[in-house]
Design an enzyme around this catalytic site. Structure first.
Site, mmCIF file in Angstrom:
data_model
loop_
_atom_site.group_PDB
_atom_site.id
_atom_site.type_symbol
_atom_site.label_atom_id
_atom_site.label_comp_id
_atom_site.label_asym_id
_atom_site.label_seq_id
_atom_site.Cartn_x
_atom_site.Cartn_y
_atom_site.Cartn_z
ATOM 1 N N GLU A 101 46.509 41.558 35.251
ATOM 2 C CA GLU A 101 46.101 41.226 36.622
ATOM 3 C C GLU A 101 47.072 40.189 37.195
ATOM 4 O O GLU A 101 47.704 39.433 36.449
ATOM 5 C CB GLU A 101 44.664 40.687 36.549
ATOM 6 C CG GLU A 101 44.041 40.182 37.815
ATOM 7 C CD GLU A 101 43.803 41.222 38.902
ATOM 8 O OE1 GLU A 101 44.814 41.816 39.348
ATOM 9 O OE2 GLU A 101 42.655 41.422 39.322
ATOM 10 N N ASP A 102 47.178 40.172 38.517
ATOM 11 C CA ASP A 102 48.070 39.175 39.136
ATOM 12 C C ASP A 102 47.463 37.777 39.135
ATOM 13 O O ASP A 102 48.124 36.800 38.828
ATOM 14 C CB ASP A 102 48.468 39.606 40.565
ATOM 15 C CG ASP A 102 47.280 39.942 41.463
ATOM 16 O OD1 ASP A 102 46.116 39.868 41.010
ATOM 17 O OD2 ASP A 102 47.515 40.282 42.641
ATOM 18 N N ASP A 105 40.736 34.658 40.462
ATOM 19 C CA ASP A 105 40.316 33.696 41.475
ATOM 20 C C ASP A 105 38.820 33.427 41.271
ATOM 21 O O ASP A 105 38.464 32.603 40.420
ATOM 22 C CB ASP A 105 40.647 34.334 42.836
ATOM 23 C CG ASP A 105 40.422 33.419 44.004
ATOM 24 O OD1 ASP A 105 40.718 32.226 43.885
ATOM 25 O OD2 ASP A 105 39.958 33.897 45.051
ATOM 26 N N PHE A 154 46.397 29.535 48.675
ATOM 27 C CA PHE A 154 46.654 30.964 48.696
ATOM 28 C C PHE A 154 48.126 31.206 48.381
ATOM 29 O O PHE A 154 49.006 30.711 49.071
ATOM 30 C CB PHE A 154 46.278 31.574 50.050
ATOM 31 C CG PHE A 154 46.156 33.061 49.968
ATOM 32 C CD1 PHE A 154 45.029 33.656 49.422
ATOM 33 C CD2 PHE A 154 47.196 33.878 50.397
ATOM 34 C CE1 PHE A 154 44.931 35.032 49.316
ATOM 35 C CE2 PHE A 154 47.100 35.255 50.294
ATOM 36 C CZ PHE A 154 45.963 35.836 49.744
ATOM 37 N N ARG A 167 54.854 40.830 48.613
ATOM 38 C CA ARG A 167 54.789 41.197 47.197
ATOM 39 C C ARG A 167 56.170 41.170 46.554
ATOM 40 O O ARG A 167 56.305 40.942 45.355
ATOM 41 C CB ARG A 167 54.225 42.614 47.036
ATOM 42 C CG ARG A 167 52.766 42.753 47.429
ATOM 43 C CD ARG A 167 52.228 44.101 46.944
ATOM 44 N NE ARG A 167 50.984 44.475 47.587
ATOM 45 C CZ ARG A 167 49.771 44.081 47.204
ATOM 46 N NH1 ARG A 167 49.645 43.280 46.164
ATOM 47 N NH2 ARG A 167 48.694 44.478 47.840
HETATM 48 P P1 IMP Z 1 38.691 37.616 42.217
HETATM 49 O O1 IMP Z 1 37.820 38.812 42.045
HETATM 50 O O2 IMP Z 1 38.113 36.632 43.207
HETATM 51 O O3 IMP Z 1 39.046 36.935 40.923
HETATM 52 O O4 IMP Z 1 39.976 38.111 42.962
HETATM 53 C C1 IMP Z 1 41.034 38.633 42.348
HETATM 54 C C2 IMP Z 1 41.939 39.314 43.354
HETATM 55 O O5 IMP Z 1 42.001 38.632 44.597
HETATM 56 C C3 IMP Z 1 43.347 39.320 42.835
HETATM 57 O O6 IMP Z 1 43.594 40.474 42.105
HETATM 58 C C4 IMP Z 1 44.165 39.257 44.099
HETATM 59 O O7 IMP Z 1 44.425 40.548 44.571
HETATM 60 C C5 IMP Z 1 43.304 38.554 45.096
HETATM 61 N N1 IMP Z 1 43.688 37.120 45.249
HETATM 62 C C6 IMP Z 1 42.983 36.045 44.872
HETATM 63 N N2 IMP Z 1 43.617 34.898 45.151
HETATM 64 C C7 IMP Z 1 44.803 35.264 45.710
HETATM 65 C C8 IMP Z 1 45.936 34.519 46.212
HETATM 66 O O8 IMP Z 1 46.014 33.273 46.197
HETATM 67 N N3 IMP Z 1 46.954 35.264 46.702
HETATM 68 C C9 IMP Z 1 46.926 36.632 46.743
HETATM 69 N N4 IMP Z 1 45.909 37.349 46.279
HETATM 70 C C10 IMP Z 1 44.846 36.683 45.778
HETATM 71 MG MG MG Z 2 44.668 42.179 42.856
#
Ligand code: IMP
Ligand code: MG
Length: 181
Positions: A101-102, A105, A154, A167
């Site tokens: 995963e990237d 969050d 962010f 990206r």
């Molecule tokens: P989560 O479900 O809240 O953990 O969100 C994960 C997804 O939100 C990641 O796979 C990203 O695509 C997106 N995301 C969360 N924070 C960022 C950020 O700071 N920059 C870009 N994408 C983010």
């Molecule tokens: Mg993502």
């Protein structure tokens, strides 16, 4: 088309730091998962750059696949709803699933994926994330492999987007506030 760097306020992780860390992660994963049947699953699109660099540092005969989960659309906050847009059709039963995963969050995406793979009876569910935003965690999930901890800002680049863009920035950076406000 405008140039990317006009919109970047600062760089958080450089190309060199990424390269070094990805190599370390690949070596650690190779060591930890030797002898296992491993399927590496990248979560598109954010994983694309990290995934392709990481798997070249894993010296094991792994299977690879991709999934697409619903994201924030054009917002910078999670909606809380995680949908599978594209699934894997590899049978993961009794195999080790390594999700790439990237960023983690809120952790909701990963928590949901863990539940899905539990039902599919994988032997183990492992997570490798390029970035971790610990401060924002809501779901009870931790990554097994983390590239870098990032502050509650962010971030974009090296696969991560804002509204579909940035990206292809080769490092991880923070946008100028006027871009998303
Ligand atoms: P989560 O479900 O809240 O953990 O969100 C994960 C997804 O939100 C990641 O796979 C990203 O695509 C997106 N995301 C969360 N924070 C960022 C950020 O700071 N920059 C870009 N994408 C983010
Ligand atoms: Mg993502």
């Amino acid at each position: 088309m405008e140039k990317i760097y006009n919109d970047i306020e600062k760089i958080l992780v450089s190309k060199e730091e990424i390269k070094k860390r990805v190599k370390e992660l690949g070596e650690q994963i190779t060591q930890d998962l030797e002898g296992e049947d491993v399927i590496v699953i990248g979560i598109l699109k954010g994983c694309a750059l990290f995934f392709s660099d990481l798997i070249r540092e894993i010296d094991l005969k792994v299977d690879v696949d991709f999934m697409i989960c619903s994201s924030y659309a054009n917002d910078t906050k999670s909606s809380g709803n995680v949908k599978i847009i594209k699934d894997t059709n590899i049978d993961v039963k009794n195999k080790v699933v390594l999700i790439v995963e990237d960023i983690i969050d809120s952790g909701r995406t990963m928590y949901n994926l863990k539940e899905i793979f539990k039902v599919r009876k994988c032997k183990a569910f492992k997570v490798c994330t390029l970035l971790n935003k610990q401060e924002r965690r809501e779901a009870d999930i931790e990554a097994d492999y983390i590239g870098f901890e990032v502050p509650n800002e962010f971030v974009v680049g090296y696969g991560l987007d804002y509204a579909g863009k940035y990206r292809n920035l080769p490092e991880v950076g923070v946008l100028k506030p006027e871009i998303y406000s």
